[in-house]
Design a protein around this motif. Structure first.
Motif, PDB file in Angstrom:
ATOM      1  N   ARG A  74       0.851  -1.193   0.000  1.00 36.06           N
ATOM      2  CA  ARG A  74       0.000   0.000   0.000  1.00 36.06           C
ATOM      3  C   ARG A  74       0.885   1.241   0.000  1.00 36.06           C
ATOM      4  N   PHE A  98     -16.967  -4.947   6.263  1.00 33.59           N
ATOM      5  CA  PHE A  98     -16.072  -5.215   5.124  1.00 33.59           C
ATOM      6  C   PHE A  98     -16.967  -5.597   3.953  1.00 33.59           C
ATOM      7  N   THR A 104     -17.555  -9.542   3.574  1.00 34.14           N
ATOM      8  CA  THR A 104     -18.133 -10.388   4.622  1.00 34.14           C
ATOM      9  C   THR A 104     -19.450  -9.787   5.107  1.00 34.14           C
ATOM     10  N   SER A 149     -12.646  -9.792  10.394  1.00 34.43           N
ATOM     11  CA  SER A 149     -13.189 -11.121  10.099  1.00 34.43           C
ATOM     12  C   SER A 149     -14.660 -11.018   9.748  1.00 34.43           C
ATOM     13  N   PHE A 162     -10.907 -14.275   7.588  1.00 35.01           N
ATOM     14  CA  PHE A 162     -10.290 -13.264   8.457  1.00 35.01           C
ATOM     15  C   PHE A 162      -8.987 -12.811   7.824  1.00 35.01           C
ATOM     16  N   GLY A 163      -8.503 -11.646   8.270  1.00 39.49           N
ATOM     17  CA  GLY A 163      -7.223 -11.149   7.775  1.00 39.49           C
ATOM     18  C   GLY A 163      -6.541 -10.347   8.856  1.00 39.49           C
TER      19      GLY A 163
HETATM   20  N1  DAH Z   1      -8.519  -7.598   3.698  1.00 35.96           N
HETATM   21  C1  DAH Z   1      -8.751  -6.829   4.897  1.00 35.96           C
HETATM   22  C2  DAH Z   1      -7.699  -5.709   4.979  1.00 35.96           C
HETATM   23  O1  DAH Z   1      -6.693  -5.795   4.331  1.00 35.96           O
HETATM   24  C3  DAH Z   1      -8.637  -7.690   6.121  1.00 35.96           C
HETATM   25  C4  DAH Z   1      -9.762  -8.674   6.223  1.00 35.96           C
HETATM   26  C5  DAH Z   1     -10.880  -8.351   6.926  1.00 35.96           C
HETATM   27  C6  DAH Z   1      -9.698  -9.886   5.592  1.00 35.96           C
HETATM   28  C7  DAH Z   1     -11.942  -9.218   7.053  1.00 35.96           C
HETATM   29  C8  DAH Z   1     -10.772 -10.794   5.688  1.00 35.96           C
HETATM   30  C9  DAH Z   1     -11.879 -10.436   6.420  1.00 35.96           C
HETATM   31  O2  DAH Z   1     -10.758 -11.982   5.116  1.00 35.96           O
HETATM   32  O3  DAH Z   1     -12.913 -11.302   6.536  1.00 35.96           O
HETATM   33  O4  DAH Z   1      -7.893  -4.780   5.692  1.00 35.96           O
END
Ligand code: DAH
Length: 355
Positions: free
Chosen positions: A202, A256, A259, A287, A310-311
């Motif tokens: 980023r 998000f 989700t 998540s 989740f991430g």
């Molecule tokens: N991709 C998101 C970020 O980079 C993080 C994330 C949030 C990933 C929720 C996920 C999720 O898979 O369910 O900020």
């Protein structure tokens, strides 16, 4: 050759044999052949001889000189080669010395965290998936239900690259590991259980942000998956990873695009001391339940299959776990930092020892 000359040749030979270095050798050479050397003096005395004796004596002195010069040169070569041998043996490198005499290599904390995540999620039956760092717009955004006007798409946050081979569609340095959700769903039939550790990019740079950083994504898809599975999986992971079995974990409603419902996950933390487990909350990951549109975009029927995802940022959890105050040295390759925060390569992650 007359007696005095024979005696001089013999004396010079004896002296040369006792010379053990080039200095002593040179003193002998000067003593015989130098300006006032013993042989030179004999040459000088030639002038005082009557002419009939001078010729014979001169020839004899020259023969003596040839013999002495030859002996001197021979000795010089011998001394020089001995000096070279001594130098070579003094400088010899023993390539058979054990390598442990050098400082051992260390595992970078980012790699260590990834290994620990692989071990903890692996014990839950989750495997590892990977994807490329350069993505297309659709996998990074579109398929994940991130609308065209979403702020994450703006050039400010995202590094864009021109399309390949005349393709007008620009490519992106992936801004998160979530596009690997798309890749996995498109190539594997459910049930799916993967984590995706990897690099993300980023356009952001300060004490707590780096233009390149690491995330781990999680994706679990099966029949009858509920929020309860998501919560159980993440609570177990966080307590195991931070090594605190009673670590408070809070799920907080959020948003998000990919989700529904979405939740931020917070852990107990002391704002003042930075200690884990304390009475304040610290946001640690995002998540949620995979959006039905995302499942459908990736060819999975949302009426049959459900999932959670989740991430989280790998640097962030690594800094918290090990009390590392600054993000920047992670990428500076300073060996002193690595010696302080690195991990022994001989101490692999082992769940039975606690990670
Ligand atoms: N991709 C998101 C970020 O980079 C993080 C994330 C949030 C990933 C929720 C996920 C999720 O898979 O369910 O900020």
């Amino acid at each position: 050759m007359s007696d005095d000359l024979l005696a001089l040749v013999a004396a010079t030979d004896t002296a040369l044999a006792t010379a053990t270095d080039l200095r002593a050798w040179d003193a002998i050479r000067v003593g015989v052949l130098g300006k006032s050397g013993s042989l030179t003096e004999k040459l000088k005395a030639l002038g005082a001889l009557p002419p009939d004796q001078r010729r014979e004596r001169g020839a004899a002195i020259n023969r003596a000189k040839d013999a002495i010069t030859a002996a001197i040169e021979t000795r010089k070569a011998a001394l020089e080669s001995a000096a070279l041998d001594a130098k070579l043996s003094g400088e010899r490198i023993d390539v058979t010395l054990p390598p442990l005499l050098a400082p051992p290599g260390l595992i970078h904390p980012i790699s260590r965290t990834m290994e620990e995540m692989a071990a903890i999620f692996g014990a839950m039956g989750i495997s590892i998936a990977e994807g490329p760092d350069i993505e297309d717009d659709w996998r990074n955004f579109g398929a994940l239900n991130i609308p065209a006007h979403h702020s994450a798409r703006e050039d400010m946050d995202t590094f864009y690259l021109p399309g390949l081979n005349g393709d007008a569609r620009r490519r992106v340095m992936r801004t998160h590991t979530s596009p690997v959700q798309v890749r996995t769903m498109l190539t594997q039939a459910p049930p799916i259980r993967v984590i995706v550790p990897g690099r993300t990019y980023r356009a952001d740079h300060d004490a707590t942000h780096s233009p390149m950083f690491h995330q781990v994504e999680g994706l679990v898809i099966d029949r009858g998956i509920t929020l309860g599975h998501l919560k159980g999986c993440l609570i177990d992971f966080l307590r195991e990873f931070f090594g605190i079995s009673s670590l408070p974990v809070r799920f907080r409603s959020s948003y998000f695009p990919f989700t529904e419902p979405s939740m931020e996950v917070d852990i107990g933390w002391n704002r003042r001391t930075g200690e884990l487990g304390g009475g304040d909350w610290l946001e640690i990951l995002g998540s949620g339940m995979v959006h039905p549109k995302v499942l459908a975009n990736c060819g999975i029927d949302p009426r049959e299959w459900q999932g959670f995802a989740f991430g989280m940022g790998i640097e962030r959890v690594t800094m918290l776990k090990h009390g590392i105050p600054d993000l920047r040295p992670f990428y500076e390759s300073d060996i002193r930092w690595l010696r302080h925060y690195g991990f022994s390569a001989l101490a692999p992650v082992a769940l039975h020892e606690g990670v």
